[in-house]
Design an enzyme around this catalytic site. Structure first.
Site, PDB file in Angstrom:
ATOM      1  CG  ASP A   6     -12.188  19.067  31.827  1.00  0.00           C
ATOM      2  OD1 ASP A   6     -11.854  20.090  32.461  1.00  0.00           O
ATOM      3  OD2 ASP A   6     -13.308  18.922  31.319  1.00  0.00           O
ATOM      4  CB  ALA A   7      -7.426  18.707  36.120  1.00  0.00           C
ATOM      5  CE  LYS A   8     -14.396  22.206  34.206  1.00  0.00           C
ATOM      6  NZ  LYS A   8     -14.354  20.853  33.630  1.00  0.00           N
ATOM      7  NE  ARG A   9      -6.370  18.588  40.268  1.00  0.00           N
ATOM      8  CZ  ARG A   9      -7.269  17.696  39.889  1.00  0.00           C
ATOM      9  NH1 ARG A   9      -8.423  18.068  39.398  1.00  0.00           N
ATOM     10  NH2 ARG A   9      -7.032  16.403  40.009  1.00  0.00           N
ATOM     11  CB  THR A  11      -9.475  22.624  32.294  1.00  0.00           C
ATOM     12  OG1 THR A  11      -9.653  21.499  33.145  1.00  0.00           O
ATOM     13  CG2 THR A  11      -9.818  22.225  30.865  1.00  0.00           C
TER      14      THR A  11
END
Lengths: 276, 276
Positions: free
Chosen positions: B94-97, B121
């Site tokens: 879960d990194a939302k890059r 993510t």
């Protein structure tokens, strides 16, 4: 670092250039591979060579993370090196983070408490409570993505509401109502110079971080014409055009030349505007 | 991991639970602080305790990055441990890059080449060319933020176009036209269960990663009623409610109990839908 510090630095260096440290092991000169930490050795040489022409450095986290713990140490050493030797230079962690409140708190801690950078880029998609944890640190900056320079920026950033407002305009307008909005800067792509007027209509006083200016400073006149305010209000980034201008043992001297070429154009703009 | 593998795993475990490994040194039981690597020790115990009740693990990178290289090693050890001992479990970073093309390439490399996770993510704000580098890896998943569960999700995700389309709907619709869109999943907040119908109208077949379900599985009935398709199509995450259910030496057993309670509710939903 306050906006006053930043303006002083711009006046002193007669420049608003940011050097992007997008350091890639595949692209740095071969002779550096024999160093213990080739990434840091490259960065150190580029920093020393370009510091007289620029006011900021921007390491992009993707490049360091892709090398695991080794890359992360190189990132930390780089930040420490700039802090120690060039304390007046703004350090931007280009990370494009953004998560729910308590998680953004952890990211803010990483960069501002431990990381000691001055600014971090943040994605606005998740809204106020994903950004506000970064705004709690006095004299630190959040650089919010508004209108980026890539092709895909059309997909969502150019979505229009019923009353004609683009998403990127909404990001500017709404974020200006948040607490500590004076600590916000915005990413605005240089390839959209015609959009800079729209941006300035909403955030006349904010600093804009402008990526995508070519190696020779191409496009910079248009950015200055449409984006500069009477406090300058611009930080223009160049990465590959400077740091990979040459792949021989002379890479640092060539990087210095390229940075100086851009700085020279910036100086003209600053003089024309009466800032210096 | 293919969607068929995932469905097999859901049927076998009679669960679509994801355990969020948001591991915070301040919150783990005190007695673990004497371990060499308290973060990994905690994760290992939680993984062993909850693996029978779940089909996925989701470490959130913010928690690991905030601890520097020490945290990054704990993250890598955690991923390796799951891969070795629970190879059928989906691992979500879960990194939302999300960054411009060549930079997203570096992030994709970090996670899929070196990191060996199954899914990451990604924030959609920068559009197609910021996401497509992640979609090039066969059998890997991109989990795109669509409608998040935090308060700030209203700020931009709920912006409406002239023809009434919300930004999150546009993200779903446009991203489905991208190459390899069959490797896309979407983050859809559980607190917006009424919005799940709108989501399912656009992406009837995609897997949805649903955060924000309470510790006791609160809200899960609504999520199942509005979001489940005939291949399940749901991965529901719970983090703090499971991993911090207890702070004594019995933390792992209590985490197992909490995970099992949620799994039990999920099993009922899967039976009702005829999936198991």
């Amino acid at each position: 670092m306050t906006s006053k510090d930043l303006l002083n630095s711009i006046r002193e260096k007669r420049s608003f250039l940011c050097v992007g440290l997008d350091t890639d092991l595949q692209k740095i000169p071969k002779h550096l591979h024999k160093e213990d930490d080739p990434i840091f050795a490259f960065n150190q040489a580029i920093i020393d060579a370009t510091a007289p022409s620029c006011i900021a450095f921007k390491p992009n986290l993707a490049f360091y993370e892709s090398m695991g713990t080794f890359g992360l140490s190189a990132f930390i050493r780089t930040v420490d090196y700039i802090k120690e030797h060039y304390p007046q230079h703004l350090i931007i962690a280009d990370a494009k983070r953004g998560d729910i409140g308590n998680t953004s708190d952890m990211y803010a801690q990483s960069f501002f408490d431990h990381g000691k950078v001055d600014a971090v880029t943040v994605s606005p998609y998740m809204g106020e409570d994903s950004v506000s944890p970064f705004l709690k640190y006095p004299d630190k900056w959040v650089i919010l993505l508004a209108l980026t320079s890539n092709k895909g920026s059309d997909d969502f950033q150019m979505m229009q509401s019923a009353d004609g407002e683009y998403l990127f305009e909404r990001v500017l307008r709404i974020s200006q109502t948040w607490e500590h909005s004076d600590q916000l800067m915005y990413v605005v792509g240089a390839t959209k110079a015609e959009m800079l007027k729209k941006v300035r209509a909403i955030v006349p006083d904010s600093f804009l971080l402008v990526p995508g200016v070519g190696a020779q400073g191409g496009g910079i006149e248009e950015v200055m014409a449409n984006g500069m305010n009477d406090q300058c209000g611009l930080i223009v980034n160049s990465s590959r055009g400077i740091i990979y201008a040459d792949s021989s043992e002379h890479f640092a001297a060539r990087a210095a030349d390229e940075a100086e070429k851009i700085r020279h154009k910036m100086e003209e703009g600053l003089i024309n505007k009466g800032i210096i």
